[in-house]
Design a protein around this motif. Structure first.
Motif, PDB file in Angstrom:
ATOM      1  N   GLU A 127      34.747  47.628  82.734  1.00  0.00           N
ATOM      2  CA  GLU A 127      35.806  46.695  82.363  1.00  0.00           C
ATOM      3  C   GLU A 127      37.096  47.023  83.120  1.00  0.00           C
ATOM      4  O   GLU A 127      37.805  46.118  83.591  1.00  0.00           O
ATOM      5  N   GLN A 128      37.415  48.317  83.235  1.00  0.00           N
ATOM      6  CA  GLN A 128      38.598  48.707  83.997  1.00  0.00           C
ATOM      7  C   GLN A 128      38.432  48.341  85.472  1.00  0.00           C
ATOM      8  O   GLN A 128      39.371  47.851  86.112  1.00  0.00           O
ATOM      9  N   PHE A 129      37.241  48.564  86.003  1.00  0.00           N
ATOM     10  CA  PHE A 129      36.956  48.212  87.384  1.00  0.00           C
ATOM     11  C   PHE A 129      37.125  46.716  87.602  1.00  0.00           C
ATOM     12  O   PHE A 129      37.739  46.270  88.574  1.00  0.00           O
ATOM     13  N   ARG A 130      36.619  45.957  86.671  1.00  0.00           N
ATOM     14  CA  ARG A 130      36.712  44.496  86.775  1.00  0.00           C
ATOM     15  C   ARG A 130      38.169  44.042  86.728  1.00  0.00           C
ATOM     16  O   ARG A 130      38.588  43.175  87.498  1.00  0.00           O
ATOM     17  N   ASP A 131      38.952  44.621  85.841  1.00  0.00           N
ATOM     18  CA  ASP A 131      40.370  44.274  85.765  1.00  0.00           C
ATOM     19  C   ASP A 131      41.095  44.643  87.046  1.00  0.00           C
ATOM     20  O   ASP A 131      41.992  43.924  87.502  1.00  0.00           O
ATOM     21  N   SER A 132      40.733  45.773  87.631  1.00  0.00           N
ATOM     22  CA  SER A 132      41.397  46.200  88.863  1.00  0.00           C
ATOM     23  C   SER A 132      41.060  45.269  90.020  1.00  0.00           C
ATOM     24  O   SER A 132      41.905  44.991  90.871  1.00  0.00           O
TER      25      SER A 132
END
Length: 448
Positions: A127-132
């Motif tokens: 999820e953090q990767f996707r947001d980044s």
């Protein structure tokens, strides 16, 4: 775009994401940026990522407190750019994020699921990767919009650049070190900056540190952690104030300190090479008109296909293609001209689009087909063999001048945005410097 996808995987851990609060235990706030925050865990991950990139070369990194301050500033700039993009109406759909992630996985020769597993193994959430990734796409679009509205290149500038290129016949690989000065710098701040740049120059002259290591340790430029590398540039891509100087330098040579709009700089000529030679270049060009039914957050792929099928049926039934394009196409660049795209090479608008046009005879109309932009109907109107040597040369010159202008204007825009923002460092050396009312920057000394 390929370069963007190639580097974005390494860059994503620098992105500050508000969603991290939802997937991790609440931790400390490292920086307050206007109405947002950067968590200490986000800063720690970003620093760890930089250390991983320098595995085996840790001696080239600055001291831990300096590195943390550099990374924190990067995160602040990213946070400000994302906020500006969202405030000015820049949007990235979930589908576009999925496509970007799929492209990153493909470039790394893994599936999306394998990429997800790799991130989990590295201790990062998907999820953090996707947001980044979303943040990176937002910043990219903000920069593109900025270029379209703030950067223009005249024919006279292109003529001058081509004349200069023919005179020199060379390209230059450059690197720089920047000691930044704030807008309206006081005499004391200017004196401190000058003292620092002279100290860095002294280290280089004494051979105590190479240029790339000094850039990593001391430069205030956003590319400091890349050793200050500016890449290969033609004469037209170098600011006029530096171009004449660079032409007189030898590879490896470093300029004396130069005062510019952003502060004091040292410029290194890393290497030179011959520029590409122009000449006749015959290519097959196609001409076509199209109608685009865009897929976005307001219209699904199924709805877009249904509308495209309806428009295609009307064309087959005798409706005028140009009129339908003016009334219904979602492509603003061609809508007013009845969908006319002018002359283009087969892959200019992507291989899928080009294959559809190439498969038609002149006057033929395609069935609706899908690309990343949405659903298209294409009418091929012509084909020809053309010499595009001079055209390509001028286009390349225009692009390089635009890129140089964009870099100058974009960096000025970032400095202004950073200067206007409320930024409160809560931890680390940056907070200590802030508490001391902007204490003087680290000044290199012999043996440092």
């Amino acid at each position: 775009m390929k370069k963007f996808f190639a580097c974005v995987l390494a860059a994503t851990l620098l992105s500050a994401t508000v969603q991290a609060q939802q997937v991790q235990p609440i931790d400390g706030i490292a920086v307050v940026v206007d109405e947002g925050v950067i968590l200490q865990s986000e800063l720690d991950r970003a620093v760890a990522n930089i250390r991983a990139q320098y595995a085996g070369r840790a001696d080239q990194l600055p001291p831990p407190d300096v590195l943390e301050r550099q990374v924190a500033e990067r995160l602040v700039l990213l946070k400000l750019q994302v906020a500006r993009a969202e405030a000015t109406g820049v949007r990235v759909s979930d589908q576009e994020v999925d496509q970007a992630i799929a492209a990153i996985a493909a470039q790394n020769r893994v599936s999306v699921e394998q990429l997800r597993a790799q991130l989990a193994a590295d201790g990062s959430s998907f999820e953090q990767f996707r947001d980044s990734i979303r943040d990176e796409l937002l910043v990219q679009r903000l920069r593109q919009r900025f270029a379209q509205t703030q950067v223009s290149v005249s024919d006279a500038e292109v003529d001058a650049a081509l004349e200069s290129q023919q005179a020199t016949g060379e390209q230059y690989h450059l690197a720089h070190i920047l000691v930044a000065l704030p807008e309206g710098a006081t005499p004391e701040q200017i004196a401190t900056g000058e003292q620092k740049i002279l100290g860095i120059r002294g280290l280089l002259e004494r051979g105590e540190m190479d240029f790339a290591a000094a850039a990593v340790r001391y430069s205030d430029s956003p590319n400091a952690l890349e050793g200050g590398d500016l890449g290969w540039r033609g004469a037209s891509e170098i600011p006029a104030a530096f171009a004449a100087l660079v032409r007189q330098m030898s590879p490896g040579q470093v300029t004396d300190p130069i005062r510019g709009p952003s502060g004091f700089q040292l410029l290194q000529l890393v290497d030179t090479r011959a520029a590409g030679q122009g000449g006749p270049s015959m290519v097959t060009q196609l001409r076509a008109s199209h109608i685009l039914v865009r897929v976005d957050d307001t219209i699904s792929a199924e709805q877009a296909k249904a509308e495209a099928d309806t428009l295609h049926a009307r064309i087959v039934g005798g409706a005028d293609f140009a009129e339908l394009a003016r009334e219904h196409s979602d492509d603003p660049s061609s809508q007013a001209s009845g969908g006319d795209l002018g002359w283009f090479t087969r892959d200019q608008f992507g291989p899928d689009f080009g294959a559809q046009v190439a498969a038609l005879a002149d006057g033929g109309v395609s069935a609706p087909f899908r690309t990343q932009a949405g659903w298209h109907i294409v009418k091929r109107t012509g084909t020809r063999e053309a010499d595009v040597g001079d055209e390509n040369e001028r286009a390349q010159a225009r692009e390089t001048i635009g890129r140089r202008k964009l870099e100058e204007e974009w960096n000025r825009f970032l400095r202004e945005m950073r200067g206007e923002a409320f930024v409160d460092f809560r931890t680390g050396a940056a907070a200590e410097a802030q508490a001391a009312d902007a204490a003087p920057a680290e000044t290199p000394a012999s043996g440092d």
